[in-house]
Scaffold this active site. Structure first.
Site, mmCIF file in Angstrom:
data_model
loop_
_atom_site.group_PDB
_atom_site.id
_atom_site.type_symbol
_atom_site.label_atom_id
_atom_site.label_comp_id
_atom_site.label_asym_id
_atom_site.label_seq_id
_atom_site.Cartn_x
_atom_site.Cartn_y
_atom_site.Cartn_z
ATOM 1 N N ASP A 136 -15.991 -3.346 0.121
ATOM 2 C CA ASP A 136 -15.476 -2.879 1.406
ATOM 3 C C ASP A 136 -16.660 -2.575 2.317
ATOM 4 O O ASP A 136 -17.505 -1.743 1.975
ATOM 5 C CB ASP A 136 -14.621 -1.621 1.215
ATOM 6 C CG ASP A 136 -13.464 -1.861 0.260
ATOM 7 O OD1 ASP A 136 -12.869 -2.950 0.328
ATOM 8 O OD2 ASP A 136 -13.156 -0.971 -0.556
ATOM 9 N N GLU A 154 0.865 -1.182 0.000
ATOM 10 C CA GLU A 154 0.000 0.000 0.000
ATOM 11 C C GLU A 154 0.900 1.230 0.000
ATOM 12 O O GLU A 154 1.774 1.365 0.856
ATOM 13 C CB GLU A 154 -0.915 -0.012 1.224
ATOM 14 C CG GLU A 154 -1.855 -1.216 1.220
ATOM 15 C CD GLU A 154 -2.639 -1.375 2.512
ATOM 16 O OE1 GLU A 154 -3.834 -1.707 2.436
ATOM 17 O OE2 GLU A 154 -2.048 -1.171 3.593
#
Length: 247
Positions: free
Chosen positions: A128, A8
């Site tokens: 999500d 990330e």
């Protein structure tokens, strides 16, 4: 089960976030390019890359992302801030193996489905979840969609798979995460990749026996050195089938 070692990016650095909070990232002082190369050297068949600057509408990591795609030595599954057909096709042209779509899928499901048809096995749906709702805008906005109904609404779109993250739990309640993710996997037409649930090899061992769980993103555990890529891959391998002895 496929293991996706995960990077990330925020401001050119490898980070991990607590429940998606961009204001207080955990920064890891490693080189992103060399880290990505290390995944392939360790035997990974894929890696996952999320660009948090792109989530915020910034293109500051563009050259770095391109370099990782070119040099990683393994196909890259790319997510973060891809909110138009043009952006998706740009990154496919740049060599991304798969594109993960969350916000675009929620706001423009027709375009997302068209992209899936145009690029078979290259479009992944991100789901999500926060307090029972599908989130968008990098986990910052509730979409008021029930997760199971949301997934079902895409019908027979030829997605490569879906990535499910339970933001509520985000590493703090893995049992709750496994329950949510396994429930959605049971209902999904597409193979499911679990995100945020792997802290140790034991978590991978449990995931691989859940029906329709195709893989897991593994990031934080690798950076914390609670597990190596080699260990994750070894646990994820299917168990050899028993062979009967014949006299």
């Amino acid at each position: 089960m496929m293991i996706y070692p995960t990077i990330e990016l925020l401001d050119g650095r490898c980070v991990t976030l607590d429940k998606g909070n961009l204001d207080s990232p955990q920064v890891w002082h490693v080189d992103p390019i060399e880290t990505a190369k290390g995944f392939a050297t360790s035997g990974a068949e894929w890696m996952h890359l999320t660009d948090f600057n792109a989530v915020q509408g910034e293109d500051t990591n563009t050259e770095l992302v391109e370099e990782i795609i070119r040099t990683a030595g393994t196909p890259v599954q790319l997510g973060g801030g891809l909110r138009s057909r043009e952006q998706v096709e740009h990154w496919i042209d740049k060599g991304a193996g798969r594109i993960v779509l969350g916000t675009l899928a929620a706001y423009d499901p027709a375009t997302t489905t068209q992209l899936a048809h145009a690029h078979p096995d290259q479009i992944v749906l991100a789901v999500d979840i926060w307090q029972g709702q599908v989130m968008t805008e990098g986990w910052r906005k509730a979409g008021a969609f029930d997760p199971a109904a949301y997934i079902a609404a895409f019908g027979d779109a030829p997605f490569a798979g879906i990535v499910v993250t339970d933001i509520d739990s985000d590493m703090s309640d893995v049992e709750a995460q496994l329950g949510l993710i396994s429930g959605l996997a049971e209902q999904s037409k597409w193979p499911v990749t679990a995100s945020g649930v792997v802290r140790s090899a034991d978590d991978i061992a449990r995931l691989k026996y859940i029906p329709n769980i195709e893989g897991a993103l593994v990031g934080r555990a690798l950076f914390r050195k609670t597990m190596t890529v080699e260990e994750a891959l070894a646990v994820a391998k299917p168990e050899p089938e028993a062979v009967a002895d014949f006299l």
